[in-house]
Enzyme design. Structure first.
Site, PDB file in Angstrom:
ATOM      1  N   SER A  17      -2.477  28.230  21.120  1.00 22.97           N
ATOM      2  CA  SER A  17      -1.613  27.558  20.145  1.00 22.97           C
ATOM      3  C   SER A  17      -0.134  27.558  20.546  1.00 22.97           C
ATOM      4  O   SER A  17       0.524  26.509  20.415  1.00 22.97           O
ATOM      5  CB  SER A  17      -1.781  28.194  18.765  1.00 22.97           C
ATOM      6  N   LYS A  66      -8.774  34.250   8.369  1.00 19.90           N
ATOM      7  CA  LYS A  66      -8.846  32.938   7.715  1.00 19.90           C
ATOM      8  C   LYS A  66      -9.264  33.003   6.246  1.00 19.90           C
ATOM      9  O   LYS A  66      -8.905  32.137   5.458  1.00 19.90           O
ATOM     10  CB  LYS A  66      -9.811  32.016   8.472  1.00 19.90           C
ATOM     11  N   ASN A 150     -30.080  28.816  12.483  1.00 16.33           N
ATOM     12  CA  ASN A 150     -29.285  30.009  12.772  1.00 16.33           C
ATOM     13  C   ASN A 150     -30.175  31.178  13.157  1.00 16.33           C
ATOM     14  O   ASN A 150     -31.337  31.243  12.755  1.00 16.33           O
ATOM     15  CB  ASN A 150     -28.461  30.371  11.523  1.00 16.33           C
TER      16      ASN A 150
HETATM   17  P1  ATR Z   1     -17.184  32.677  13.307  1.00 17.27           P
HETATM   18  O1  ATR Z   1     -16.140  32.868  12.243  1.00 17.27           O
HETATM   19  O2  ATR Z   1     -16.633  32.613  14.704  1.00 17.27           O
HETATM   20  O3  ATR Z   1     -18.108  31.553  13.016  1.00 17.27           O
HETATM   21  P2  ATR Z   1     -19.108  34.573  12.300  1.00 17.27           P
HETATM   22  O4  ATR Z   1     -18.787  34.160  10.906  1.00 17.27           O
HETATM   23  O5  ATR Z   1     -19.275  36.035  12.614  1.00 17.27           O
HETATM   24  O6  ATR Z   1     -18.008  34.048  13.321  1.00 17.27           O
HETATM   25  O7  ATR Z   1     -20.441  33.777  12.730  1.00 17.27           O
HETATM   26  C1  ATR Z   1     -20.986  33.906  13.981  1.00 17.27           C
HETATM   27  C2  ATR Z   1     -22.156  32.940  14.129  1.00 17.27           C
HETATM   28  O8  ATR Z   1     -22.661  33.050  15.470  1.00 17.27           O
HETATM   29  C3  ATR Z   1     -23.335  33.231  13.215  1.00 17.27           C
HETATM   30  O9  ATR Z   1     -24.023  32.027  12.955  1.00 17.27           O
HETATM   31  C4  ATR Z   1     -24.167  34.170  14.089  1.00 17.27           C
HETATM   32  O10 ATR Z   1     -25.519  34.244  13.732  1.00 17.27           O
HETATM   33  P3  ATR Z   1     -26.021  35.293  12.591  1.00 17.27           P
HETATM   34  O11 ATR Z   1     -25.758  34.603  11.276  1.00 17.27           O
HETATM   35  O12 ATR Z   1     -27.450  35.476  12.870  1.00 17.27           O
HETATM   36  O13 ATR Z   1     -25.220  36.542  12.777  1.00 17.27           O
HETATM   37  C5  ATR Z   1     -24.029  33.460  15.416  1.00 17.27           C
HETATM   38  N1  ATR Z   1     -24.313  34.289  16.601  1.00 17.27           N
HETATM   39  C6  ATR Z   1     -23.588  35.321  17.082  1.00 17.27           C
HETATM   40  N2  ATR Z   1     -24.162  35.818  18.203  1.00 17.27           N
HETATM   41  C7  ATR Z   1     -25.273  35.070  18.443  1.00 17.27           C
HETATM   42  C8  ATR Z   1     -26.291  35.083  19.441  1.00 17.27           C
HETATM   43  N3  ATR Z   1     -26.278  35.956  20.431  1.00 17.27           N
HETATM   44  N4  ATR Z   1     -27.269  34.155  19.369  1.00 17.27           N
HETATM   45  C9  ATR Z   1     -27.300  33.269  18.376  1.00 17.27           C
HETATM   46  N5  ATR Z   1     -26.373  33.193  17.394  1.00 17.27           N
HETATM   47  C10 ATR Z   1     -25.378  34.091  17.427  1.00 17.27           C
END
Ligand code: ATR
Length: 281
Positions: A17, A66, A150
């Protein structure tokens, strides 16, 4: 007096940014500078006082603030309220206004490649914080969100339920497993999980099923909202299959441009911002 802006995040050091906003201020000869406010949750309250006392004119908000920033703001615009997250704050006479420009960025990036979004069929991967702005933007433009898939299906179910109700539409939900057993026919696939950020060195064997040729083949356009790496493993597969791809830097560019316009009330010098951004990849 030079106006002060910056990004509130933790960590903030790697943010792009400052680069794009400072280039934009310079291009339009605006006396302003954009820096880093790298702060933890417990430091937010003191930061807000500093914003008002030091007359920081505005700031971007990124992870993990956020959602938690909202309680410190005086006015939160309707889009940001519905998304449940603020990524842009304007300080107007010590009244703090919160906005969300992530959904604008996501829509602009899509429109640059796809054209109009109305009636386009979309499948979403992920159900996290970042997903919310993307889905909200799509539904606002009357795109058809067919399904949210998801790792934890319950999170997808909850998100589908919430946005189905908000917009009076039907959204399916499911898991990221056994995708080959389900039939998908859609225009656009959007990857919103943090998988690439959390696992930057994944081998070919470790790639999730949503990167399989059989799955990616179902879509014309594939977008990934992660911009490090710029071309993610999913986009590599899509490219190989001759699909149109949208990398995460385009969403980043347009959300930043909208922030700039909210702060300065001037049209963002988008090509200058695009140029400096492209040089970093
Ligand atoms: P952000 O604000 O960056 O979206 P978050 O709210 O923690 O971060 O969400 C992360 C997302 O990535 C979620 O959909 C998470 O899946 P879960 O709901 O099962 O936790 C997904 N995610 C993180 N690591 C992952 C992985 N190794 N494989 C698949 N999905 C993953």
């Amino acid at each position: 007096m030079t106006k002060q802006y910056g990004i509130l995040a933790f960590p903030a050091k790697h943010s792009l940014s400052p680069l794009v906003h400072n280039a934009a201020f310079k291009a339009l000869k605006i006396d302003a500078q954009y820096g880093l406010f790298e702060l933890k949750d417990e430091e937010l309250s003191a930061f807000i006082k500093q914003v008002k006392n030091d007359y920081i004119s505005g700031f971007s908000v990124s992870l993990p603030h956020k959602e938690s920033i909202i309680k410190y703001l005086n006015v939160v615009d309707e889009d940001a309220q519905k998304i449940g997250a603020v990524n842009t704050v304007i300080n107007e006479g010590e009244i703090l206004h919160g906005y969300n420009t992530d959904f604008v960025g996501s829509n602009q990036a899509l429109k640059e490649i796809v054209g109009g979004l109305s009636g386009k069929k979309v499948v979403i991967l992920g159900a996290g914080g970042a997903t919310r702005a993307v889905i909200y933007g799509l539904l606002k433009e009357k795109a058809e969100v067919l399904a949210i898939l998801n790792r934890t299906p319950e999170h997808a179910f909850n998100l589908a339920k919430e946005f189905s109700k908000m917009f009076g539409v039907k959204i399916e939900s499911g898991s990221l497993e056994n995708l080959h057993e389900r039939s998908f026919q859609a225009d656009i696939l959007i990857q919103t999980t943090s998988i690439w950020t959390l696992n930057p060195n994944m081998t070919e064997q470790e790639l999730p099923e949503f990167c399989s040729t059989e799955f990616v083949e179902n879509f014309d356009v594939v977008m990934d909202i992660i911009y490090r790496p710029r071309i993610t493993p999913l986009l590599q597969v899509a490219q190989r299959l001759g699909k149109k791809i949208i990398a995460g830097d385009l969403m980043f560019l347009y959300q930043a441009a909208k922030q700039f316009e909210l702060w300065t009330k001037q049209k963002a010098p988008i090509e200058i911002m695009r140029e400096v951004l492209e040089k970093t990849f």
